[in-house]
Enzyme design. Structure first.
Site, PDB file in Angstrom:
ATOM      1  N   SER A 125       1.511  -1.384  -0.090  1.00  0.00           N
ATOM      2  CA  SER A 125       0.015   0.160   0.062  1.00  0.00           C
ATOM      3  C   SER A 125       0.880   1.127  -0.442  1.00  0.00           C
ATOM      4  O   SER A 125       0.748   2.128  -0.012  1.00  0.00           O
ATOM      5  CB  SER A 125      -1.457   0.076   1.086  1.00  0.00           C
ATOM      6  OG  SER A 125      -0.489   0.090   2.383  1.00  0.00           O
ATOM      7  N   GLU A 126       2.136   0.937   1.175  1.00  0.00           N
ATOM      8  CA  GLU A 126       3.028   2.537   1.012  1.00  0.00           C
ATOM      9  C   GLU A 126       3.979   1.868   1.099  1.00  0.00           C
ATOM     10  O   GLU A 126       4.414   1.230   1.623  1.00  0.00           O
ATOM     11  CB  GLU A 126       2.502   3.156   1.519  1.00  0.00           C
ATOM     12  CG  GLU A 126       1.319   4.426   1.353  1.00  0.00           C
ATOM     13  CD  GLU A 126       0.095   4.150   1.921  1.00  0.00           C
ATOM     14  OE1 GLU A 126      -0.661   4.508   1.174  1.00  0.00           O
ATOM     15  OE2 GLU A 126       0.125   3.120   2.664  1.00  0.00           O
ATOM     16  N   THR A 127       5.146   3.116   0.188  1.00  0.00           N
ATOM     17  CA  THR A 127       6.718   2.634   0.424  1.00  0.00           C
ATOM     18  C   THR A 127       7.386   3.818   0.556  1.00  0.00           C
ATOM     19  O   THR A 127       6.803   5.535   0.024  1.00  0.00           O
ATOM     20  CB  THR A 127       7.513   2.118  -1.016  1.00  0.00           C
ATOM     21  OG1 THR A 127       7.054   1.206  -1.658  1.00  0.00           O
ATOM     22  CG2 THR A 127       8.747   2.312  -0.945  1.00  0.00           C
TER      23      THR A 127
END
Length: 195
Positions: A52-54
């Site tokens: 979902s996020e980096t």
């Protein structure tokens, strides 16, 4: 982008054991990598991780004062986001356990949303958790809110399955809404008989 090695990790935030919680990738960029990292490249890396996020961290050398500062940006596989709590927690964990010395107890993140602070704290009381677990407290920037008239949003009660709205607040920056519905709960008592 330079072809140097990039230090990275995938960290499960809000978890006490592996493969639980909310995973985020964290990449520490330094030197040439930091200078060459553009938005397109960071989106590509985030798409490769497919989480979902980096988070992308770059040491901020502009401030000589303690605590240490890092520039922090968050990317989904398709776009940059202004704020991400679990990827911030993952970034702090990565720095405290892999990059920084044990003497570092606070780190600041310079973000699009303002300065965020992460601090190592003792385990909360009465949790039954002991040992060498790392607990991190995050301090996010405050946003200003203004009160709205719920009559301006006639579909709000319908959206809340008919709940009566007590108050509605709107953020001055992004226009996000905070809605306080009236929730009635029924408390019943029962007697338990043991045999």
């Amino acid at each position: 982008m330079a072809k140097g090695a990039i230090q990275y990790a995938v960290i499960d935030a809000f978890a006490a054991e592996p493969f639980k919680g909310n995973p985020a990738a964290v990449c520490l960029l330094d030197g040439e990598e930091a200078a060459a990292a553009d938005e397109r490249w960071m989106r590509s890396v985030a798409a490769e991780f497919n989480l979902s996020e980096t988070a992308f961290l770059v040491r901020d050398h502009s401030s000589a004062a303690a605590p240490l500062r890092f520039r922090l940006r968050w990317f989904t596989p398709v776009a940059e986001v202004d704020l991400c709590g679990h990827a911030t927690l993952a970034s702090a964990h990565f720095l405290f356990t892999t990059v920084l010395t044990k003497q570092h107890v606070t780190v600041e993140f310079v973000t699009k949303s303002g300065i965020l602070t992460a601090k190592k704290v003792p385990a909360p009381e009465n949790t039954g958790i002991s040992g060498e677990r790392l607990f991190i407290e995050l301090d996010f920037p405050m946003i200003d809110l203004v009160e709205c008239d719920s009559a301006e949003m006639p579909l709000l009660p319908e959206t809340l399955n008919g709940a009566q709205v007590v108050s509605v607040w709107k953020s001055t920056t992004a226009g996000d809404l905070i809605v306080l519905p009236l929730i009635l709960s029924v408390i019943s008592s029962a007697s338990i008989t043991s045999f």
